[in-house]
Design a protein around this motif. Structure first.
Motif, PDB file in Angstrom:
ATOM      1  N   ARG A   1       2.381  -5.858 -10.022  1.00  0.00           N
ATOM      2  CA  ARG A   1       2.029  -5.227  -8.762  1.00  0.00           C
ATOM      3  C   ARG A   1       1.055  -4.082  -9.050  1.00  0.00           C
ATOM      4  O   ARG A   1       1.334  -3.203  -9.877  1.00  0.00           O
ATOM      5  CB  ARG A   1       3.265  -4.661  -8.043  1.00  0.00           C
ATOM      6  N   LEU A   2      -0.114  -4.132  -8.391  1.00  0.00           N
ATOM      7  CA  LEU A   2      -1.081  -3.050  -8.458  1.00  0.00           C
ATOM      8  C   LEU A   2      -0.911  -2.232  -7.181  1.00  0.00           C
ATOM      9  O   LEU A   2      -1.013  -2.780  -6.081  1.00  0.00           O
ATOM     10  CB  LEU A   2      -2.500  -3.601  -8.558  1.00  0.00           C
ATOM     11  N   VAL A   3      -0.652  -0.921  -7.335  1.00  0.00           N
ATOM     12  CA  VAL A   3      -0.286  -0.103  -6.178  1.00  0.00           C
ATOM     13  C   VAL A   3      -1.231   1.096  -6.061  1.00  0.00           C
ATOM     14  O   VAL A   3      -1.001   2.161  -6.652  1.00  0.00           O
ATOM     15  CB  VAL A   3       1.175   0.393  -6.299  1.00  0.00           C
TER      16      VAL A   3
ATOM     17  N   ALA B   1      -3.496   5.024  -8.877  1.00  0.00           N
ATOM     18  CA  ALA B   1      -2.919   3.675  -8.789  1.00  0.00           C
ATOM     19  C   ALA B   1      -1.860   3.508  -9.878  1.00  0.00           C
ATOM     20  O   ALA B   1      -1.949   4.100 -10.954  1.00  0.00           O
ATOM     21  CB  ALA B   1      -3.994   2.612  -8.940  1.00  0.00           C
ATOM     22  N   ASP B   2      -0.856   2.677  -9.571  1.00  0.00           N
ATOM     23  CA  ASP B   2       0.174   2.281 -10.534  1.00  0.00           C
ATOM     24  C   ASP B   2       0.011   0.801 -10.846  1.00  0.00           C
ATOM     25  O   ASP B   2      -0.402   0.013  -9.987  1.00  0.00           O
ATOM     26  CB  ASP B   2       1.585   2.497  -9.964  1.00  0.00           C
TER      27      ASP B   2
ATOM     28  N   GLN C   1       0.667   4.059   0.144  1.00  0.00           N
ATOM     29  CA  GLN C   1       0.344   3.156  -0.952  1.00  0.00           C
ATOM     30  C   GLN C   1       0.205   1.735  -0.406  1.00  0.00           C
ATOM     31  O   GLN C   1       0.674   1.425   0.688  1.00  0.00           O
ATOM     32  CB  GLN C   1       1.411   3.210  -2.036  1.00  0.00           C
ATOM     33  N   LEU C   2      -0.442   0.885  -1.174  1.00  0.00           N
ATOM     34  CA  LEU C   2      -0.676  -0.499  -0.755  1.00  0.00           C
ATOM     35  C   LEU C   2      -0.330  -1.433  -1.911  1.00  0.00           C
ATOM     36  O   LEU C   2      -1.176  -1.724  -2.760  1.00  0.00           O
ATOM     37  CB  LEU C   2      -2.135  -0.691  -0.326  1.00  0.00           C
TER      38      LEU C   2
ATOM     39  N   VAL D   1      -2.299   6.300 -13.168  1.00  0.00           N
ATOM     40  CA  VAL D   1      -3.229   7.403 -13.274  1.00  0.00           C
ATOM     41  C   VAL D   1      -3.381   8.019 -11.883  1.00  0.00           C
ATOM     42  O   VAL D   1      -3.355   7.303 -10.876  1.00  0.00           O
ATOM     43  CB  VAL D   1      -4.592   6.941 -13.834  1.00  0.00           C
ATOM     44  N   ARG D   2      -3.490   9.351 -11.853  1.00  0.00           N
ATOM     45  CA  ARG D   2      -3.655  10.022 -10.571  1.00  0.00           C
ATOM     46  C   ARG D   2      -4.629  11.191 -10.749  1.00  0.00           C
ATOM     47  O   ARG D   2      -4.627  11.847 -11.790  1.00  0.00           O
ATOM     48  CB  ARG D   2      -2.310  10.520 -10.053  1.00  0.00           C
TER      49      ARG D   2
END
Length: 549
Positions: free
Chosen positions: A482-484, A509-510, A473-474, A525-526
Motif C-alpha cells: 500500500r502506497l499512502v 508518503a508511506d 491520506q489516500l 518520508v515526510r
C-alpha cells in the motif's frame, strides 16, 4: 433358581450383542468424493502459498484436498420405500459423489461408490445420500418424542482413530433438552438442539443420537443427529432433534418430482438477493463454478474486498477453504449485479430443461439479452455461469483502498534539515503514534529530542518537541503493498534552550507491507515547513520506520 438366573443373564447378553450388531449394519461411514474443480483449486492454492512461504497453510490445503469422512445412518422413505443415508450437510458439502461403507467389523467392509447426494438443506445442517436399489440392509426408525433431561441416550458412529474410521458406541444422558445458541443457529438453522454427554469425536458428525424403544429394549430409535461438540467444555455435545430431521425427509425425500417452475423460481429468488447480504447468495453458487476462479484470482479479489467481507471469508476459509472461495465468488457476483438492472425473461423464452441436470434461464441485463446457466447439484439448482459476469476479468475498478485497515501505527523517526544534508541545522530523533479515524483521515501525536546548530555562529540549541497533527491520506493498492500519500497540518511546541510554538504544513508518503491480516511494517518520508530556528524559513525531511496494527 441360580441356573434360571444364569440362563436369563446369558439370554440378555446375547440379545444385546445381536442388537449391537444390527445397529452396526445401519450406521455407516460417509466418504465424500470432492469435485475435481475443488481439488484443483485447493492444490493450486497450496502451491501458491508454498511459493510465498506459507508452508503450514499450504500443507493444510493439500491435506484438505484428500477429503475426509463422517458418519451417517440408513433411512427408508415411508412413501417411496427408497433408502437413503442421512448425515450432516457439512460432511458432504463439497461432495460430487459419496462412497458409503458398511462395516460389520473393522475388517469386513462393503463399499458402495458414486452414491449421489440427493439433497442438502440450505438452512439446517442436514443432507441425504441416495443408496443403490440393490442395498438390502435395514433402516433405523425415528423416535416419536424428544428425550427429556436426565434420560439415557446413546451414540453410534465412526470417529477417526489415526486416519481411519473406528466404531464407537457411547452412552450418556440428556443434559439440556432445549439448547439454543445464536452462533450455532447461523450455521445450523434456527433450531433448538439436544445437548448430551454421550461420546462423540471428530468423524462422528452425522451419527445418530439414539434412545432405547419403550417396547423393545433391544431396538434403538433415532432421537437426533450429532452435529457439534464444544471443545471448551467437558461432555457438551449437540444434536439436531428428530423433529427437524423428519421435516427434512418429508419435505425433500418424499417428493416424487421437481415442480416445472422450480428453476425459474430459483433464478428469480437469486436475482432478488442482489440488494441483500451477499451471504444469502452463497447457497446458489455451484461448486462447479469454482473451476472458473484461479487461485491467484481469488488472492487478488480478496485484497480488494472490504474489511468485513475479508474477515467473513477468512473465517470460513480456515474451516472450509472451498466454502470461503464460494463466499468470495458470491460477493463478486453480487457486486456486479448491483451495478446493473437484471430481470428474468418470461417463461416462454426460457429453456425447457427443468427436469434435466442442466438448464438455462434467459435474463435481461440493462435491457439487453443475457443468460444464466444452472446445474442440478446436490439436489438443488445452482448457478454455474452468468453471461455478464466473467470471473477471469473481474477486478476492482479502483486502486484506492477504501478499507485500509491499520487503525494504529507506531513509528520511529530521524529528522534533519533538507537544505544542508551534509551539515544539518536540525538533527532529531523521535517517536510518533498515529490513529486513523477512517481510511482517509489520520491524527498524530509525536515527541522528538535533538538539537539545532547555527553554522555561522557555532551556537547549538537542545530541543524537546511535542506536537500534534491531523491530515488526509489516500491509500493506494499496489498488489500486497500500500502506497499512502499524506497531506496535513501540525502544531508543535519546543522546550529547551529555546522555547517557542508554531504551526506548519506536512506532506509525504508511506509504503506499507502487510504481515498477515492485522499487522504491517512501513517506511516513510515526510516534509515539514516552518523552521525550528527563529527567523529562518526551513524545510525539514523526516525519515521513519514503523509498525501498523
Amino acid at each position: 433358581m441360580r441356573k434360571v438366573y444364569s440362563l436369563l443373564v446369558v439370554f440378555l447378553l446375547v440379545m444385546s450383542i445381536q442388537a449391537q450388531n444390527e445397529l452396526r449394519r445401519k450406521v455407516v461411514v460417509v466418504r465424500p468424493v470432492l469435485y475435481d474443480s475443488s481439488v484443483d483449486f485447493l492444490l493450486g492454492f497450496s502451491d501458491l502459498l508454498m511459493k510465498e512461504g506459507y508452508k503450514e497453510a499450504a500443507r493444510f490445503l493439500k491435506d484438505y484436498a484428500k477429503g475426509g469422512f463422517g458418519t451417517g445412518f440408513v433411512y427408508a422413505d415411508s412413501v417411496t420405500g427408497k433408502k437413503y443415508v442421512i448425515t450432516n450437510r457439512h460432511v458432504v458439502a463439497l461432495a460430487q459423489s459419496v462412497t458409503i461403507e458398511f462395516r460389520d467389523n473393522e475388517r469386513n467392509v462393503s463399499s458402495y461408490k458414486d452414491c449421489p447426494v440427493a439433497i442438502v438443506d440450505e438452512d439446517i445442517d442436514l443432507a441425504a445420500i441416495a443408496l443403490p436399489d440393490n442395498v438390502t440392509v435395514g433402516s433405523l426408525r425415528f423416535a416419536d418424542e424428544t428425550p427429556t433431561e436426565g434420560r439415557d441416550v446413546f451414540t453410534a458412529g465412526y470417529p477417526g482413530l489415526g486416519d481411519n474410521p473406528s466404531w464407537q458406541f457411547g452412552k450418556g444422558i440428556v443434559s439440556n433438552a432445549h439448547f439454543y445458541d445464536e452462533e450455532l443457529s447461523k450455521v445450523g438453522g434456527n433450531t433448538i438442539l439436544i445437548q448430551h454427554t454421550a461420546q462423540i469425536d471428530a468423524g462422528s458428525s452425522g451419527s445418530p443420537l439414539l434412545i432405547q424403544s419403550a417396547t423393545d429394549k433391544n431396538e434403538y430409535l433415532v432421537a437426533g443427529i450429532n452435529t457439534w461438540k464444544a471443545y471448551a467444555r467437558e461432555n457438551a455435545n449437540f444434536a439436531i432433534p428428530t423433529s427437524d430431521i423428519r421435516v427434512f425427509c418429508e419435505k425433500y425425500l418424499s417428493s416424487a418430482h421437481i415442480a416445472k417452475d422450480d428453476i425459474r423460481q430459483r433464478a428469480e429468488t437469486f436475482v432478488g438477493l442482489a440488494e441483500q447480504d451477499y451471504k444469502e447468495m452463497v447457497p446458489f453458487i455451484a461448486y462447479d463454478y469454482i473451476a472458473s476462479v484461479a487461485p491467484s484470482q481469488f488472492d487478488s479479489w480478496y485484497k480488494t474486498f472490504p474489511t468485513n467481507v475479508r474477515k467473513d471469508i477468512m473465517r470460513q476459509f480456515r474451516n472450509n477453504p472451498i466454502e470461503g472461495v464460494r463466499m468470495a465468488l458470491a460477493y463478486a457476483v453480487r457486486e456486479k449485479m448491483r451495478t446493473k438492472k437484471i430481470s428474468i425473461e418470461p417463461v416462454d423464452n426460457n429453456s425447457d430443461g427443468n427436469t434435466a441436470e442442466t438448464a438455462e434461464v434467459a435474463m435481461k441485463c440493462n435491457g439487453k439479452p443475457a443468460t444464466s446457466k444452472w446445474i442440478k447439484e446436490q439436489g438443488q439448482w445452482r448457478l454455474t455461469e452468468l453471461s455478464f459476469f466473467r470471473p477471469k476479468s473481474y477486478l476492482s475498478q479502483s486502486i484506492i483502498d477504501k478499507d485500509y485497515e491499520y487503525m494504529n501505527t507506531l513509528s520511529f523517526s530521524y529528522t534533519h534539515n533538507l537544505l544542508n544534508i551534509g551539515k544539518p541545522l536540525v538533527s532529531m530523533f523521535g517517536v510518533s503514534y498515529n490513529y486513523m479515524f477512517n481510511a482517509f483521515v489520520v491524527a498524530e501525536i509525536n515527541f522528538k529530542k535533538g538539537k539545532t546548530f547555527l553554522p555561522e555562529s557555532g551556537e547549538r540549541y537542545k530541543m524537546d518537541i511535542a506536537g500534534v497533527s491531523i491530515g488526509g491520506q489516500l491509500p493506494l493498492a499496489l498488489g500486497k503493498w500500500r502506497l499512502v500519500p499524506y497531506l496535513g497540518a501540525y502544531y508543535k511546541m519546543a522546550i529547551g534552550d529555546v522555547f517557542r510554538d508554531y504551526i506548519g504544513l506536512s506532506w509525504g508518503a508511506d509504503l506499507v507491507y502487510p504481515l498477515g491480516q492485522v499487522a504491517g511494517v512501513f517506511v516513510g518520508v515526510r516534509y515539514n515547513t516552518i523552521p525550528y530556528i527563529p527567523g529562518r524559513f526551513n524545510l525539514n525531511q523526516e525519515l521513519y520506520l514503523g509498525f501498523a496494527l
